[in-house]
Enzyme design. Structure first.
Site, mmCIF file in Angstrom:
data_model
loop_
_atom_site.group_PDB
_atom_site.id
_atom_site.type_symbol
_atom_site.label_atom_id
_atom_site.label_comp_id
_atom_site.label_asym_id
_atom_site.label_seq_id
_atom_site.Cartn_x
_atom_site.Cartn_y
_atom_site.Cartn_z
ATOM 1 N N HIS A 95 0.597 5.358 1.276
ATOM 2 C CA HIS A 95 -0.087 6.147 2.225
ATOM 3 C C HIS A 95 0.569 7.515 2.152
ATOM 4 O O HIS A 95 1.662 7.528 2.271
ATOM 5 C CB HIS A 95 -0.218 5.623 3.343
ATOM 6 C CG HIS A 95 -0.933 6.463 4.559
ATOM 7 N ND1 HIS A 95 -2.331 6.368 4.480
ATOM 8 C CD2 HIS A 95 -0.609 7.275 5.471
ATOM 9 C CE1 HIS A 95 -2.855 7.139 5.510
ATOM 10 N NE2 HIS A 95 -1.869 7.615 6.127
ATOM 11 N N ASN B 214 0.876 -1.206 -0.008
ATOM 12 C CA ASN B 214 0.010 -0.035 -0.063
ATOM 13 C C ASN B 214 0.766 1.367 0.002
ATOM 14 O O ASN B 214 2.059 1.118 0.445
ATOM 15 C CB ASN B 214 -0.979 -0.092 1.297
ATOM 16 C CG ASN B 214 -1.889 1.208 1.040
ATOM 17 O OD1 ASN B 214 -2.500 1.317 0.184
ATOM 18 N ND2 ASN B 214 -2.139 1.777 2.307
ATOM 19 N N ASP C 135 -3.155 1.016 7.940
ATOM 20 C CA ASP C 135 -1.654 1.902 7.656
ATOM 21 C C ASP C 135 -0.854 1.678 8.588
ATOM 22 O O ASP C 135 0.074 2.239 8.807
ATOM 23 C CB ASP C 135 -2.231 3.318 7.574
ATOM 24 C CG ASP C 135 -3.109 3.816 6.528
ATOM 25 O OD1 ASP C 135 -3.159 2.950 5.221
ATOM 26 O OD2 ASP C 135 -3.992 4.683 6.828
ATOM 27 N N SER D 294 4.771 7.192 2.020
ATOM 28 C CA SER D 294 5.076 5.725 2.852
ATOM 29 C C SER D 294 4.714 4.593 1.780
ATOM 30 O O SER D 294 3.314 4.646 1.447
ATOM 31 C CB SER D 294 4.879 5.706 4.196
ATOM 32 O OG SER D 294 5.337 6.635 4.822
#
Length: 223
Positions: free
Chosen positions: A115, A113, A151, A142
């Site tokens: 973020h 992911n 997250d 990030s």
């Protein structure tokens, strides 16, 4: 799973919106990133990223979360469709859904992911405005492995930008997007080349444990 030189890493990308990071990955593949996007999924039928995928000749599927009674039933259907394409890596690129623990654990160590904050700071939404409200001097983005904590997975690579006195949330978002489009394809390349792994909760690059590497957009260096 690592990519063989003549066999690109099979990837599935999940989106909910415009798909600018998807486009950055498509462009990076065109420039030699050893990966193949086998499918793009969106929970939002009108997401422009679906158009980007189709224009690139990539299968694009809509699985609308509103059609399902709960998160778990949506995730089961999404998981089955993803597995149909047999990806080695799942890339969340602006996918605005909280995923169930079963879903996340199914892809543990092979789901990334991105973020828009310097994690662990500012998990969740509205990060640009929260940075401004706090009076922070720096902001960033990030890339991390996905774990059940929102997250909260182990951070792989970050990029940092200064916050200017006259910045608003939109200006910060634009500059953060520029960094996203640099570091996400780079992390995917590391994974595709077999250099990046998640070992329990430890990120390893070239077999060595690392903690939130920083990217220098001026030089292209990490450290």
């Amino acid at each position: 799973m690592s990519a063989i030189a003549h066999q690109p890493l099979p990837v599935v990308v999940l989106i909910s919106g415009s798909g600018s990071n998807l486009q950055a990955i498509i462009d990076a593949i065109g420039a030699g990133l050893p990966a193949e996007i086998r499918a793009v999924f969106s929970n939002e039928p009108q997401a422009y990223g679906l158009t980007r995928a189709r224009e690139a000749g990539i299968p694009a599927e809509i699985i609308d979360h509103r059609d399902y009674a709960d998160r778990e039933s949506f995730d089961r259907v999404l998981m089955a469709r993803i597995d149909h394409y047999q990806p080695a890596l799942i890339v969340l690129a602006g996918f605005m859904r909280i995923l169930s623990e079963d879903f996340v654990n199914h892809y543990r160590g092979r789901m990334l992911n991105i973020h828009p904050s310097l994690l662990p700071r500012y998990q969740g939404l509205n990060t640009h405005q929260r940075v401004l409200d706090a009076g922070d001097a720096t902001h960033g983005v990030s890339v991390h492995f996905v774990t059940p904590e929102l997250d909260g997975g182990p951070v792989i690579l970050q990029a940092e930008i200064p916050v200017h006195a006259d910045d608003d949330a939109g200006q910060l978002a634009d500059r953060i997007h520029q960094q996203e489009h640099l570091i996400y394809p780079l992390v995917i390349r590391w994974f595709a080349e077999g250099r990046l792994q998640l070992d329990d909760d430890t990120v390893r690059l070239d077999g060595k444990p690392v903690e939130s590497l920083r990217y220098n957009s001026d030089t292209g260096d990490t450290g």
